[in-house]
Design an enzyme around this catalytic site. Sequence first.
Site, PDB file in Angstrom:
ATOM      1  N   LYS A  77       0.822  -1.221   0.000  1.00 58.04           N
ATOM      2  CA  LYS A  77       0.000   0.000   0.000  1.00 58.04           C
ATOM      3  C   LYS A  77       0.849   1.260   0.000  1.00 58.04           C
ATOM      4  O   LYS A  77       0.498   2.248  -0.628  1.00 58.04           O
ATOM      5  CB  LYS A  77      -0.945   0.011   1.210  1.00 58.04           C
ATOM      6  CG  LYS A  77      -2.101  -0.956   1.062  1.00 58.04           C
ATOM      7  CD  LYS A  77      -3.181  -0.678   2.069  1.00 58.04           C
ATOM      8  CE  LYS A  77      -4.392  -1.552   1.825  1.00 58.04           C
ATOM      9  NZ  LYS A  77      -5.448  -1.352   2.805  1.00 58.04           N
ATOM     10  N   LYS A 134      -4.813 -10.516  -6.944  1.00 55.29           N
ATOM     11  CA  LYS A 134      -5.954 -10.660  -6.041  1.00 55.29           C
ATOM     12  C   LYS A 134      -7.111  -9.770  -6.490  1.00 55.29           C
ATOM     13  O   LYS A 134      -6.878  -8.658  -6.951  1.00 55.29           O
ATOM     14  CB  LYS A 134      -5.467 -10.223  -4.649  1.00 55.29           C
ATOM     15  CG  LYS A 134      -6.338 -10.606  -3.508  1.00 55.29           C
ATOM     16  CD  LYS A 134      -5.715 -10.136  -2.202  1.00 55.29           C
ATOM     17  CE  LYS A 134      -5.780  -8.631  -2.062  1.00 55.29           C
ATOM     18  NZ  LYS A 134      -5.334  -8.125  -0.772  1.00 55.29           N
ATOM     19  N   LYS A 180     -10.600  -3.983  -4.265  1.00 58.96           N
ATOM     20  CA  LYS A 180     -11.333  -2.733  -4.496  1.00 58.96           C
ATOM     21  C   LYS A 180     -10.457  -1.717  -5.198  1.00 58.96           C
ATOM     22  O   LYS A 180     -10.945  -0.820  -5.860  1.00 58.96           O
ATOM     23  CB  LYS A 180     -11.719  -2.064  -3.162  1.00 58.96           C
ATOM     24  CG  LYS A 180     -12.493  -2.893  -2.222  1.00 58.96           C
ATOM     25  CD  LYS A 180     -12.843  -2.115  -0.947  1.00 58.96           C
ATOM     26  CE  LYS A 180     -13.100  -3.116   0.172  1.00 58.96           C
ATOM     27  NZ  LYS A 180     -13.747  -2.656   1.331  1.00 58.96           N
TER      28      LYS A 180
END
Length: 345
Positions: free
Chosen positions: A115, A207, A210
């Site tokens: 992230k 994966k 969102k």
Amino acid sequence: MSDHEERVFSGVQPTGNLHLGNYLGAIKKFVALQERHTCLYCVVDMHAITEWQEPEALRRSIRELTAAYLAVGIDPKAHIIFNQSQVSCHAELAWIFNCVARMGWLSRMTQFKEKAGKHRENASVGLFAYPNLMAADILVYKATHVPVGDDQKQHLELARDIAQKFNTDFAASIAARGHGDAFFTLPEPLITGPATRVMSLRDGSRKMSKSEESDMTRINLADDADTIAQKIRKARTDPEPLPSEPAGLEDRPEARNLVGIYAALCDRTVEETLAEHGGAQFSAFKQALTDLMVETLTPIGEETARLLTDTGHIDAVLADGAARARTVAEPILRQVKDIVGFVQG
Ligand code: TYM
């Protein structure tokens, strides 16, 4: 709730659309677990703000996730549905855990590295300390079981390490206060079934998420039947028919993903699914998958939308859940503060 029973805790971030990965990896299991356990299901709004959220969008997402919890069939009377920020015990225990966990442990978290990416210096401190808050979420209830998808495994291991280090660091104080040789039991991750890691519909090595830019990579719980049909039709596959045995899915990540999704949606194993569909061409299998998905997901999407027309009810569910969550967490946090050496009124 007594202090020693089995207790399930899990959380989902209110950061936009829920997708099939959230559903199969976590939320569907939340529903099944409530048959035999006492469960707390949290809308982790404090985790959400570790990355920037527009305030109005966040407020909407908290209510949407709450509505989705209700729409899938979680019973808010028998169990507890609440949002994290209404129970300040989470933040208080997280601070204590900030002082138990080591910088080195957090630096190894793959989710932080992904992230924060190349802009580590620019990541919020909250994003770095995120797993400590997650450990606090679980341990402030002394939860014993935590249903999550595979991507949360490392965070769960860290929660266990924190529990262990707390028990060791404060062993003398824990014993002196009559808690025996360990205050926290180590929570067990529940990562089971054929869809613990649902992959992108466009790339079987990534994966489903969102944050993926293209909406065609994921199925959202709010998608209507036509959208689901279109996304499955366009999902990447290979030219071979389906194998009859799981071994035949090796090196076929897209095929493996679709078969896992099918199996998880209808509560079967991959073996059973292949026994039925082995030999089928993808065109036929995709049709069966679309039918199953539409049948399962569209009622959830519709019920979520219906519940969202009454935000007063949603907010009341959260307030009631938070009040009941506090009655479990407050005595545990009080004991922790006592063990640490804080003077309390
Ligand atoms: P979050 O909000 O990213 O995801 C919610 C749940 O969905 C699972 N999940 C998936 N499962 C299978 N395949 C996928 N592609 C997929 N994508 C997401 C996640 O594993 C998760 O179970 N840190 C957590 C939230 C959290 C939490 C907790 C969980 C905060 N405190 C305490 C358990 C206990 C998170 O960000 O999940």
